[in-house]
Write an enzyme that holds these catalytic residues in place. Sequence first.
Site, PDB file in Angstrom:
ATOM      1  N   LYS A  97       0.841  -1.203   0.000  1.00  0.00           N
ATOM      2  CA  LYS A  97       0.000   0.000   0.000  1.00  0.00           C
ATOM      3  C   LYS A  97       0.874   1.250   0.000  1.00  0.00           C
ATOM      4  CE  LYS A  97      -3.801  -2.475   2.101  1.00  0.00           C
ATOM      5  NZ  LYS A  97      -4.542  -2.856   3.303  1.00  0.00           N
ATOM      6  N   GLN A 115      -4.482  -1.265   9.397  1.00  0.00           N
ATOM      7  CA  GLN A 115      -4.411  -2.612   8.828  1.00  0.00           C
ATOM      8  C   GLN A 115      -5.039  -3.618   9.799  1.00  0.00           C
ATOM      9  OE1 GLN A 115      -3.235  -3.405   5.679  1.00  0.00           O
ATOM     10  NE2 GLN A 115      -4.063  -5.427   6.132  1.00  0.00           N
ATOM     11  N   ASP A 167     -10.756   3.000   3.713  1.00  0.00           N
ATOM     12  CA  ASP A 167     -11.203   1.608   3.575  1.00  0.00           C
ATOM     13  C   ASP A 167     -12.718   1.523   3.364  1.00  0.00           C
ATOM     14  OD1 ASP A 167      -9.261  -0.369   3.519  1.00  0.00           O
ATOM     15  OD2 ASP A 167      -8.971  -0.382   5.696  1.00  0.00           O
TER      16      ASP A 167
END
Length: 283
Positions: A53, A97, A120
């Site tokens: 990422k 995460q 997200d």
Amino acid sequence: MSKILDGKALSAIVKDEVKAEVAEIVARGGRVPCLCVIIVGENPASQVYVRNKVKAAEYTGMESRLVALPEGVSEDELLAQIRALNEDASVDGILVQLPLPKHIDEEKVIDAISPAKDVDGFHPSNVAGLWLGKDCILPCTPAGVMRLLDSTGVDLCGKTAVVVGRSNIVGKPVAKLLLDRNATIVIAHSRTADLSAVCRQADVLVAAVGRAGLITGDMVKPGAIVIDVGINRLPDGRLCGDVDFASCSEVAGWITPVPGGVGPMTIALLMKNTLRCYQKRIS
Ligand code: NDP
């Protein structure tokens, strides 16, 4: 033999779209968009995802910040860190995460992220936005699945779509996005009776389960589009999806490989979401 839906190639196109927009912002003298990724502990799979990422953000020309916290960090400390990033005007996207260590409540953490920086798309207000059809940040993997489907050029209106898996992060949002395209939706799960018969109805079959090779060729309608979200590690260390590629690719019209299908799209759509959060914040 089916056509391969190449997520690696398509994700490169999506990342280049973001890169071009970032370059334009910079050329206009604008602030560089910034993604902040928080990782807790040393989970090797999470470390790989986070590294990819950060690398993708750098590729697009965005700023990326990595906050690495020790496994033993308290929930309060993590929440305080998120609140500080919410207040930090130079940060556009915040990603924590998952999974988190057991002593930390993931729901509390997701709720703490400002919906405006929730790249997200997991915050309840973005989830509500998805289900109510409002302008919101869409979760990356489902959005990536839709972009792959769009690349086939097939009109989804009136098609039967079967989504296997009903998680909040993949199965349910994919189903809603397919519904928005006027597909007829079936959501299958671990209690579905006769999964094979249900899957055989599918013009579009999305597998998001986490069981290696669950979907076999005899479960696929000839010509169907098969999207494999699953990521499973075999005992020999290789990665594979939920779809048995060898048998399904004999029957399907289109199919995604694992690796190289949905995985890279998830990261590319994360870049899109970060840019989107930036644009919404500066507008
Ligand atoms: P979850 O474990 O949260 O959900 C799995 C779903 O599969 C559940 O709804 C479960 O049903 C259903 N299920 C389990 N066993 C069966 C079965 N035998 N038959 C039918 N349905 C079954 O997983 P996630 O949604 O988080 O992830 C799914 C997969 O996608 C995983 O392999 C994950 O690693 C991968 N993934 C990949 C991403 C990418 O970028 N490519 C991103 C996110 C996830 P029930 O609800 O009844 O328990």
